[in-house]
Design a protein around this motif. Sequence first.
Motif, PDB file in Angstrom:
ATOM      1  N   GLY A  95       0.804  -1.203   0.000  1.00 47.99           N
ATOM      2  CA  GLY A  95       0.000   0.000   0.000  1.00 47.99           C
ATOM      3  C   GLY A  95       0.843   1.260   0.000  1.00 47.99           C
ATOM      4  O   GLY A  95       1.986   1.270   0.461  1.00 47.99           O
ATOM      5  N   SER A 107       2.098   8.550   1.450  1.00 52.24           N
ATOM      6  CA  SER A 107       0.950   7.988   2.169  1.00 52.24           C
ATOM      7  C   SER A 107      -0.358   8.688   1.825  1.00 52.24           C
ATOM      8  O   SER A 107      -1.436   8.138   2.044  1.00 52.24           O
ATOM      9  CB  SER A 107       1.194   8.020   3.678  1.00 52.24           C
ATOM     10  N   GLU A 110      -3.157   6.884  -0.177  1.00 50.98           N
ATOM     11  CA  GLU A 110      -4.054   5.924   0.463  1.00 50.98           C
ATOM     12  C   GLU A 110      -4.811   6.568   1.618  1.00 50.98           C
ATOM     13  O   GLU A 110      -5.224   5.897   2.560  1.00 50.98           O
ATOM     14  CB  GLU A 110      -3.254   4.709   0.959  1.00 50.98           C
ATOM     15  N   TYR A 151      -7.041  -2.099  -5.121  1.00 50.10           N
ATOM     16  CA  TYR A 151      -7.084  -3.124  -4.075  1.00 50.10           C
ATOM     17  C   TYR A 151      -8.480  -3.270  -3.478  1.00 50.10           C
ATOM     18  O   TYR A 151      -8.775  -4.249  -2.805  1.00 50.10           O
ATOM     19  CB  TYR A 151      -6.070  -2.750  -2.990  1.00 50.10           C
ATOM     20  N   ILE A 238     -11.895   3.854   2.725  1.00 52.82           N
ATOM     21  CA  ILE A 238     -10.729   4.118   1.874  1.00 52.82           C
ATOM     22  C   ILE A 238     -10.886   3.342   0.567  1.00 52.82           C
ATOM     23  O   ILE A 238     -11.196   2.153   0.579  1.00 52.82           O
ATOM     24  CB  ILE A 238      -9.409   3.683   2.546  1.00 52.82           C
ATOM     25  N   THR A 240      -8.634   1.896  -1.960  1.00 60.97           N
ATOM     26  CA  THR A 240      -7.219   1.596  -1.762  1.00 60.97           C
ATOM     27  C   THR A 240      -6.463   1.291  -3.042  1.00 60.97           C
ATOM     28  O   THR A 240      -6.829   0.365  -3.765  1.00 60.97           O
ATOM     29  CB  THR A 240      -7.069   0.386  -0.818  1.00 60.97           C
ATOM     30  N   ARG A 242      -2.774  -0.160  -4.470  1.00 61.29           N
ATOM     31  CA  ARG A 242      -1.533  -0.827  -4.081  1.00 61.29           C
ATOM     32  C   ARG A 242      -0.523  -0.607  -5.196  1.00 61.29           C
ATOM     33  O   ARG A 242      -0.890  -0.466  -6.364  1.00 61.29           O
ATOM     34  CB  ARG A 242      -1.745  -2.318  -3.801  1.00 61.29           C
TER      35      ARG A 242
END
Length: 330
Positions: A95, A107, A110, A151, A238, A240, A242
Amino acid sequence: MTKLTKRAFLAGSAAGGAMIAMPTVLRAQATVMRWGEMLPTTHPQVQMVDRIAKEVKEKTSGRVDIQSFPAGQLGSGKDMMESVASGALTMTTDGAAALGSFLPQLSVVEAPYLWRDPAHMSKVAKAPVFTQMNDDLIKKRGLRMAAVTYYGKRHLTTGSKAVKSAADVVGLKLRVPPVDTFRAMVEAWGAKATPVNFNELYLALSQGAVDGQENPLPTIHSAKLQEVQKHLILTGHIITPRLIVINEEFWKGLKDADRTIVETAIANGVTWQDAELANQEGSLVATLKAAGMSVTEPDLESFSKPVLATLPKQFESKWGKGTWDALAAL
């Protein structure tokens, strides 16, 4: 898929790193790429790796051999990212928030409640801010983000307590990845954020070390978390991404033709995986309900409001001023 214990892997790490650094002409006939994964073999992400490996092997006539090591065989996600950075491992997938330990501003990709939908999230790969992050990651850690994958939407599960709003998770011990933004989100809900590595999550839930967790539906199902969690709460907090990460020195050492083949195979694999995950998300609520989970559509604003009121400002210095707004506006 190849079997390899963590001990055997670590014992051969120095030799593996040397192999990556060697010129292609000095290597054995097949160029071996070792790809580590945290997820089980039943997850589409691991199946994606196997599809990529098959296409690469066929199109290079065996010159390039991608070996898959799923299910946390080679340690935690952080262990594997460190191994890719050192050259002991060629590739991994993790992630963006986890990669934030290598490049803090990453970060944001995400962050909770940032993306409107998967199509919005997919735009990040071509955003100038993301290109700059990739350049920084290459320069600082020798890691290249080769692709962005989908993801899934992350949802909450609990063991014994029904949840209809954020007020119902106050005081609960919720497992999060060892990532600061996830901890801040859970704390904004009033719950107790409890970091647990994914390969230890099933046991932690079964023993009551944590009361609940959050993950996309395909991850919940493939890891059989429905066996140790009673309630599924569709928070969708979230969307997400990856990231497929590769050792830059290895990447530069590939012949141009082979690199193009690997790039194409990765793109094809990502397209398949993203579609497969979307398809699974469409049916897994019913599957998990049939497996005995209760399914709740909660008060979504009670979850989003405290997070949006605090988290973007809290992490602005880490992400860079205006980064959240630039991504939200894509």
